[in-house]
Design an enzyme around this catalytic site. Structure first.
Site, PDB file in Angstrom:
ATOM      1  N   GLU A 192       0.805  -1.219   0.000  1.00  0.00           N
ATOM      2  CA  GLU A 192       0.000   0.000   0.000  1.00  0.00           C
ATOM      3  C   GLU A 192       0.840   1.271   0.000  1.00  0.00           C
ATOM      4  OE1 GLU A 192      -1.001  -2.725   1.396  1.00  0.00           O
ATOM      5  OE2 GLU A 192      -3.018  -2.963   0.576  1.00  0.00           O
ATOM      6  N   HIS A 248     -10.872  -6.153   8.777  1.00  0.00           N
ATOM      7  CA  HIS A 248     -11.627  -5.886   7.540  1.00  0.00           C
ATOM      8  C   HIS A 248     -12.980  -5.259   7.852  1.00  0.00           C
ATOM      9  CE1 HIS A 248      -8.777  -9.083   6.610  1.00  0.00           C
ATOM     10  NE2 HIS A 248      -8.814  -8.700   5.342  1.00  0.00           N
TER      11      HIS A 248
END
Lengths: 325, 445
Positions: A60, A129
């Protein structure tokens, strides 16, 4: 108007913008041939190819840095994170570089970049998540944060994000991805900083964010049978925040509840509450109430998951408490 | 620049004053040197003079007459005609530091302790430092005052309601907007009739709201407001004295089994009517003076779920016991159903109240203002009493304590005691009242 899901509506905005502007490209894990983990880019790879639908490894910070450079030099990157949780791995880049570059360059550089990802609790996705985290981004100068609650707004806010000059967080609640609703055909933009009064009422104002808008609407419908009239306001973007529409509603009702799935401390509810007490103190007939998700890491078990997010029952209870104040 | 009329400081120690009345109305032209309103401080009353010519504008936030406010509180503006179109008196004070507030002077009119010689205008000495204290609306919660929401406080100010007297319905008794709006509806009803005198206004509020309650049953909130106001009004304005005496009601008690099933109210209404006819000073009201009533109309206090209400038995003197019993029965039923009409509530000249069924012996009833008096009935309990003093013979008799509260402004202790004594005598010899079948004898038999 055409009936579409939330994801289809957002994808239509992306597809239309990519057709019109060759500078737009998408990066992300599975954003290419796979069509996106949540079908956010389904069908676009076939049309625009691997250069504009760019698959990445799990890195990322690396691809946020790359996209920041691309935006500085004239491209319009769309970073598809799947889950907002993963944005956190690139926060150093985002806060130290992406958010500040326009300021540091005295406005000579633009930062047209869209950062999208799922938010929300409720699919047994466990604590890595299920994050929402948007209050972090509101805190930082330079970012914009869009929180669509329905397909039409998903298209309209995404279209606006793709044509702006600032880094925009476009947050998609998992419970809403398959929600169907009427979506305007063709060009449709929803301006930032313009809240929607999704239901008019007189007894109390409920400001609700993303999926909570739907819960609040159902509670309002149920309570209308008892003669309780709720006004529901959906801010749609929280940076910028349309304080004026909220104030106008509180002027009418005198009572305010803010329902937000994210954590309470230093959250959007605190921000709205502060604005209303500063600018609308004399409008208030009762203390402002906030209803948030529990301030704990998100559990995995479905029954525990349900216990940590506001739902219709807790919203109704809180509304009743507010009216009894 | 419009001139501000503020609550002036009449002496160095004056911290707050009361707006007594406006001598000019909103929109009236005012000439320089003209008096615009009367205010009252600790010791003196004064008329406030405008130092400028223009049109008087009274903002909504201006305190209503009768309200006490801090020195420096804005009362109104004198606006030049040229400025009138662009000036909004409700926009708030342009300069809260209050530098230009020495726009008014005052002339002391108190003949005893005037702080300034009559006719001499004195610039307000206190405005400079006091203006920072701002109006009550801007200050925090006052010590001892009930809690009120900001919205309700603003509503109270614009409606001219003294919220310190309201009962709040919010959590932990906080006054919220609905409490103020409820009180404002009552006030509006009173103002709508153009009532000029205060007692008139009070009477009309009560009538209007009693009537509303009776017909549409708007619920306990409104009725409680009415009761609260009337009780406080009575307690604050009358000079109540309560006398107690004990009556042997054994023979009266035996009438309870009469065919018409009279209640204590029916029996005592009949007896009281006779006594009232003999003591007309008790059948009176106070309306800036004693008003004698021709008819004898007796109210009876009825406990309902919404609160106590006193429907009136009309012309008791002309009625037989069965007639009284029939009227009372239907009044009580209507009261409990909330279907009393206005003419069933108003016009009483005396009131009876009964707590005997709850084993209460004696109490201190509150006068149904502006009536002169109210008679409280205690329980009729069997007691061992001396029936013949010389032989020392005792017997079991039904004894009832009668509690008469009367307004000492209207009548003195001795005449009121004579009246109560007469009721006792009649209660102990009921055949003199109820002996005839065709009606109650109102004269001495």
């Amino acid at each position: 108007m055409t009936e579409k899901t939330f994801t289809e509506a957002a994808r239509e905005a992306l597809s239309d913008a990519m057709d019109a502007d060759p500078a737009i490209f998408v990066v992300g894990e599975g954003a290419g041939e796979r069509g996106g983990n949540f079908e956010t880019t389904a069908g676009l790879y076939e049309k625009h190819g691997p250069l504009r639908l760019c698959d990445t490894p799990i890195c990322e910070r690396g691809f946020i840095g790359m996209c920041t450079g691309a935006a500085m030099t004239g491209a319009r990157p769309v970073v598809d994170f799947m889950f907002t949780d993963f944005i956190l791995d690139g926060l150093g880049e985002l806060i130290n570089q992406t958010s500040k570059m326009q300021y540091m360059s005295n406005g000579r550089l633009k930062m047209p970049m869209v950062l999208r990802g799922c938010i929300g609790i409720g699919h047994s996705a466990a604590t890595h998540h299920s994050g929402s985290y948007y209050p972090f981004f509101v805190h930082i100068p330079g970012f914009r944060v869009a929180l669509p609650s329905n397909p039409a707004d998903a298209k309209g806010l995404f279209a606006t994000a793709l044509r702006g000059e600032d880094p925009v967080f476009f947050m998609e609640h998992r419970h809403l991805l398959n929600l169907k609703g009427p979506v305007p055909d063709g060009e449709h933009r929803v301006p930032f900083g313009q809240a929607a009064v999704v239901r008019e009422g007189t007894d109390a104002t409920v400001v609700a964010l993303t999926v909570m808008v739907h819960h609040a609407l159902q509670v309002a419908e149920e309570l209308s049978g008892e003669g309780i009239s709720l006004e529901i306001v959906d801010p749609r973007t929280v940076a910028p925040l349309d304080v004026e529409t909220i104030l106008a509603s509180v002027r009418k009702t005198g009572r305010l509840l803010i329902v937000d799935e994210t954590f309470m401390p230093c959250g959007i509810g605190a921000e709205i509450s502060a604005h209303v007490t500063e600018h609308g103190f004399d409008e208030l007939d009762a203390p402002i109430k906030r209803l948030n998700g529990a301030h704990v890491p998100t559990p995995y078990s479905p029954s525990l998951e349900r216990a940590v997010v506001p739902d219709r029952t807790t919203i109704e209870e809180t509304v009743r408490e507010l009216l009894a104040e | 620049m419009p001139y501000e009329i503020v609550m002036p400081r009449l002496g160095w120690n004056m911290e707050e004053g009361t707006l007594v009345e406006w001598l000019k109305k909103d929109g009236d032209p005012v000439i320089k040197g003209e008096m615009v309103c009367t205010i009252e401080g600790d010791k003196a009353a004064a008329e406030v003079e405008s130092f400028e010519a223009g049109i008087l504008k009274i903002p909504y936030a201006s305190p209503p007459p009768g309200q006490t406010v801090p020195v420096g509180t804005l009362l109104g503006y004198v606006v030049a005609e040229a400025e009138l179109e662009t000036f909004d008196p409700n926009a708030g004070r342009a300069d809260d530091a209050g530098s230009g507030a020495v726009a008014v002077g005052l002339t002391a009119v108190d003949p005893v302790e005037g702080t300034a010689p009559a006719g001499v205008s004195v610039p307000d000495p206190g405005t400079g430092d006091v203006a920072e204290r701002a109006t009550p609306a801007a200050t925090g919660r006052e010590r001892g005052a009930p809690a009120i929401s900001p919205r309700a406080r603003r509503a109270a100010q614009s409606a001219g309601i003294d919220w310190r007297r309201l009962q709040g319905t919010g959590r932990s008794g906080r006054i919220v907007e609905r409490d103020v709006l409820g009180a404002a509806r009552g006030l509006k009803a009173a103002r709508g009739h153009g009532a000029e005198r205060r007692h008139e206004a009070v009477r009309r509020i009560d009538r209007a709201m009693d009537g509303t309650f009776g017909k549409t049953n708007t619920g306990q909130g409104d009725m409680r407001q009415v009761i609260a106001r009337r009780m406080a009004e009575s307690h604050q304005t009358t000079a109540p004295v309560t006398l107690n005496t004990e009556a042997d009601v054994t023979s009266l008690w035996s009438l309870i089994s009469d065919a018409c099933h009279p209640s204590w109210y029916d029996l005592m209404a009949g007896i009281t009517a006779v006594a009232l006819a003999e003591h007309p000073v008790m059948n009176t009201s106070w309306r800036d003076g004693v008003v004698l009533h021709d008819g004898i109309h007796i109210g009876i206090a009825v406990d309902t779920t919404g609160g106590v209400i006193a429907p009136v038995i009309r012309d008791v003197s002309g009625k037989s016991l069965p007639e009284i019993a029939a009227v009372t029965k239907s009044l009580i039923q209507n009261a409990r159903e909330g279907s009393l009409t206005l003419d069933q509530i108003e016009g009483g000249t005396f009131t009876l109240t009964n707590l005997g069924m709850y084993d209460v012996d004696a109490f201190t009833p509150i006068i149904h203002h502006p009536q002169c008096a109210i008679l409280g009935l205690g329980r009729a309990a069997p007691r061992v009493v001396v029936v013949d003093e010389s032989s020392g013979e005792t017997g079991v008799r039904r004894m009832m304590t009668l509690s008469l509260t009367f307004d000492h402004r209207i009548v003195d202790g001795a005449p009121a005691a004579r009246f109560l004594q007469r009721i006792k005598q009649l209660a102990e010899a009921p055949e003199s009242v109820f002996g005839k079948a065709d009606g109650i004898q109102t004269g001495p038999s």
